[in-house]
Write an enzyme that holds these catalytic residues in place. Sequence first.
Site, PDB file in Angstrom:
ATOM      1  N   ASP A   8      26.617  31.502  64.989  1.00 23.23           N
ATOM      2  CA  ASP A   8      27.601  31.935  63.932  1.00 23.23           C
ATOM      3  C   ASP A   8      29.408  31.978  63.845  1.00 23.23           C
ATOM      4  OD1 ASP A   8      25.144  33.007  62.625  1.00 23.23           O
ATOM      5  OD2 ASP A   8      25.104  34.918  63.487  1.00 23.23           O
ATOM      6  N   ASP A  10      26.347  26.491  68.937  1.00 21.83           N
ATOM      7  CA  ASP A  10      26.521  27.815  69.331  1.00 21.83           C
ATOM      8  C   ASP A  10      26.389  27.763  67.601  1.00 21.83           C
ATOM      9  OD1 ASP A  10      26.808  30.638  68.631  1.00 21.83           O
ATOM     10  OD2 ASP A  10      28.779  30.605  68.267  1.00 21.83           O
ATOM     11  N   ASP A  57      32.453  29.155  70.414  1.00 20.17           N
ATOM     12  CA  ASP A  57      33.169  30.012  69.204  1.00 20.17           C
ATOM     13  C   ASP A  57      33.584  31.499  70.777  1.00 20.17           C
ATOM     14  OD1 ASP A  57      32.809  32.323  66.925  1.00 20.17           O
ATOM     15  OD2 ASP A  57      31.046  31.197  68.371  1.00 20.17           O
TER      16      ASP A  57
END
Length: 271
Positions: A15, A13, A214
């Site tokens: 951001d 991922d 996240d």
Amino acid sequence: MFSIQQPLLVFSDLDGTLLDSHSYDWQPAAPWLTRLREANVPVILCSSKTSAEMLYLQKTLGLQGLPLIAENGAVIQLAEQWQEIDGFPRIISGISHGEISQVLNTLREKEHFKFTTFDDVDDATITEWTGLSRSQAALTQLHEASVTLIWRDSDERMAQFTARLNELGLQFMQGARFWHVLDASAGKDQAANWIIATYQQLSGKRPTTLGLGDGPNDAPLLEVMDYAVIVKGLNREGVHLHDEDPARVWRTQREGPEGWREGLDHFFSAR
């Protein structure tokens, strides 16, 4: 046990994971990106961002030419050497951006849901929301198979909105900062499985996989990985997996690219 010397794919991922959520800095991860590149380990970016944004980031990160997963799995950008694959250079799943926009406009007009999409504003406004430059903000609007929005209504109305989307074959997904509407059949997990199968077909051996994320929208991706790093994030819901065997899953103490580096250190430094 596994190592970077064996066939390996790393899915990441952006951001809040490889990039800092606020500054978009990635320098803490730079040494590992270099090491993986030198070992010929593909780092496959996987995000809600558009393919235009991600192609720009690939160049910045030294990952150009590799496949990537954009718009939460609704778009797969193929590797440069995969030109013989049908659909090159991109595979787009399900309902198009234009069709989704029409659905959302109808729901807003007829059922009075309150939200603002990236199509409703100019790049200057997106710059204010994100801190991106104007040129980078313009890339965020080049959706092909999803719509990004800010929800401005109640939780109760959100539940109604989600149900209406589901009835229409769409899903409503929470990202690190924004919400995303895309085809119900699309997902980071399906896109990752397709890329893994393609590498296996081309090499004759299934690669070991490591995923890093996240947020809740990363859970489907991490579920299909052999090993997973859950980077400490800002989202209050966190990431919860069905199989959290500590031999397979590592939860970092650090956030963003510091956590990304911590996850790679955990799985590889002692190997």
